[in-house]
Design an enzyme around this catalytic site. Structure first.
Site, PDB file in Angstrom:
ATOM      1  N   HIS A  44       0.861  -1.183   0.000  1.00 33.45           N
ATOM      2  CA  HIS A  44       0.000   0.000   0.000  1.00 33.45           C
ATOM      3  C   HIS A  44       0.902   1.239   0.000  1.00 33.45           C
ATOM      4  O   HIS A  44       1.169   1.813   1.052  1.00 33.45           O
ATOM      5  CB  HIS A  44      -0.874  -0.033   1.261  1.00 33.45           C
ATOM      6  CG  HIS A  44      -1.969   0.964   1.286  1.00 33.45           C
ATOM      7  ND1 HIS A  44      -3.184   0.711   1.876  1.00 33.45           N
ATOM      8  CD2 HIS A  44      -2.056   2.220   0.799  1.00 33.45           C
ATOM      9  CE1 HIS A  44      -3.961   1.778   1.751  1.00 33.45           C
ATOM     10  NE2 HIS A  44      -3.289   2.705   1.116  1.00 33.45           N
ATOM     11  N   GLU A  74      -2.476  -1.580  -3.332  1.00 32.36           N
ATOM     12  CA  GLU A  74      -3.617  -0.826  -2.796  1.00 32.36           C
ATOM     13  C   GLU A  74      -3.281   0.648  -2.769  1.00 32.36           C
ATOM     14  O   GLU A  74      -2.122   1.014  -2.570  1.00 32.36           O
ATOM     15  CB  GLU A  74      -3.856  -1.178  -1.325  1.00 32.36           C
ATOM     16  CG  GLU A  74      -4.169  -2.580  -0.999  1.00 32.36           C
ATOM     17  CD  GLU A  74      -4.193  -2.773   0.521  1.00 32.36           C
ATOM     18  OE1 GLU A  74      -4.644  -3.845   0.937  1.00 32.36           O
ATOM     19  OE2 GLU A  74      -3.762  -1.875   1.275  1.00 32.36           O
ATOM     20  N   HIS A 200      -8.566  -6.013   6.730  1.00 35.40           N
ATOM     21  CA  HIS A 200      -8.360  -5.077   7.836  1.00 35.40           C
ATOM     22  C   HIS A 200      -8.691  -5.724   9.176  1.00 35.40           C
ATOM     23  O   HIS A 200      -9.796  -6.169   9.402  1.00 35.40           O
ATOM     24  CB  HIS A 200      -9.137  -3.761   7.693  1.00 35.40           C
ATOM     25  CG  HIS A 200      -8.242  -2.596   8.003  1.00 35.40           C
ATOM     26  ND1 HIS A 200      -7.901  -2.261   9.287  1.00 35.40           N
ATOM     27  CD2 HIS A 200      -7.555  -1.755   7.192  1.00 35.40           C
ATOM     28  CE1 HIS A 200      -7.057  -1.240   9.238  1.00 35.40           C
ATOM     29  NE2 HIS A 200      -6.812  -0.920   7.989  1.00 35.40           N
TER      30      HIS A 200
HETATM   31  N1  PXP Z   1      -6.939  -3.839   3.226  1.00 31.34           N
HETATM   32  C1  PXP Z   1      -6.690  -2.516   3.121  1.00 31.34           C
HETATM   33  C2  PXP Z   1      -7.439  -1.741   2.093  1.00 31.34           C
HETATM   34  C3  PXP Z   1      -5.749  -1.881   3.943  1.00 31.34           C
HETATM   35  O1  PXP Z   1      -5.526  -0.578   3.821  1.00 31.34           O
HETATM   36  C4  PXP Z   1      -5.036  -2.656   4.874  1.00 31.34           C
HETATM   37  C5  PXP Z   1      -3.985  -2.003   5.729  1.00 31.34           C
HETATM   38  O2  PXP Z   1      -2.942  -1.539   4.927  1.00 31.34           O
HETATM   39  C6  PXP Z   1      -5.324  -4.028   4.951  1.00 31.34           C
HETATM   40  C7  PXP Z   1      -6.282  -4.597   4.126  1.00 31.34           C
HETATM   41  C8  PXP Z   1      -4.617  -4.928   5.925  1.00 31.34           C
HETATM   42  O3  PXP Z   1      -5.013  -4.581   7.224  1.00 31.34           O
HETATM   43  P1  PXP Z   1      -4.246  -5.190   8.480  1.00 31.34           P
HETATM   44  O4  PXP Z   1      -2.862  -4.609   8.455  1.00 31.34           O
HETATM   45  O5  PXP Z   1      -5.055  -4.723   9.655  1.00 31.34           O
HETATM   46  O6  PXP Z   1      -4.242  -6.676   8.320  1.00 31.34           O
END
Ligand code: PXP
Length: 247
Positions: A44, A74, A200
């Site tokens: 990301h 992302e 997330h």
């Molecule tokens: N999906 C998105 C869109 C995110 O921004 C993130 C965090 O960068 C994640 C998934 C992964 O989240 P986590 O780090 O809490 O597993």
């Protein structure tokens, strides 16, 4: 159906950047994730490059996608981001409605309010053969709009689920309530022919229950908890533990 595990490696870049050198080696970490069974690598890149840099994206793009491991980028579709993605040609791009200094993604798209932007960029990604996904909440209006702007998949924002699941378990309440919202839109998503990803705050406590309730879950992307678990269990074990939850 087994769900694919995409490992979000932002936190490895964050650790590396803390000392300004090249350790830990992000590319090696990504290669090791793939060797230990990860189905995908997610990054990301943010505008301030506080973890993943543009250079990281270009370097990773030399290796991924590979035959057994996808590459997912992302981010918010700024001009810069769109160019980076089109150059890197990942397997998938996941668009998130982040503002510039946002600590982490904490809400899904208001697709209706960003209709023109999303439709235009998703069309470009489509022409380039890059699968697209929109980070979104389980809201029928947003899901229908996601289809209209041309998304291939949606990524359910699971932060609130993770919090509700943790609370329900702690207070010995009914955990089924925590997935009701997602389950209520599954038939609509099927009708719209959208694929389902999720991400997330997913972790070893809440992942299995989420998967059990979303039968067509294609992919999860997990960073924070997985990297935290590596400190105790090691990378290879941790990846296998997550994969078992997704089998
Ligand atoms: N999906 C998105 C869109 C995110 O921004 C993130 C965090 O960068 C994640 C998934 C992964 O989240 P986590 O780090 O809490 O597993």
């Amino acid at each position: 159906m087994s769900t694919k595990l995409s490992v979000n490696i932002n936190k490895i870049a964050l650790l590396r950047n803390a000392r300004g050198g090249m350790v830990p080696d992000l590319l090696q970490f990504a290669k090791d994730c793939a060797a230990f069974g990860a189905d995908g690598i997610t990054v990301h890149p943010r505008q301030d490059e506080r973890h993943i840099t543009r250079r990281d994206v270009r370097d990773l793009a030399q290796i991924f996608p590979s035959s057994n491991c996808e590459f997912n980028i992302e981010g918010y579709p700024s001009l810069d981001f769109v160019r980076l993605v089109l150059d890197a040609k990942p397997s998938q791009v996941t668009l998130v409605p982040d503002t510039v200094n946002q600590l982490t993604s904490d809400h899904g798209w208001d697709v209706k309010a960003n209709f023109k932007l999303l439709k235009e960029v998703l069309y470009e990604f489509h022409l380039a053969g890059i699968r697209s996904s929109l980070f979104i909440e389980a809201d029928p209006i947003q899901l229908e709009a996601a289809k209209e702007v041309g998304a291939d998949r949606i990524e359910f924002y699971t932060g609130p689920y993770a919090e509700a699941y943790y609370d329900a378990r702690r207070h010995m309440q009914d955990v089924n309530k925590t997935v009701e919202k997602f389950k209520s839109v599954l038939s609509l998503i099927e009708e719209l022919e959208l694929g389902i990803n999720a991400g997330h705050d997913l972790n070893l406590d809440n992942l299995k229950f989420f998967k059990a309730n979303i039968p067509n879950l294609l992919e999860v992307s997990i960073g924070q908890a997985l990297v935290r678990d590596c400190l105790y269990y090691g990378l290879e074990n941790t990846i296998q533990m997550y994969k078992r939850e997704l089998a």
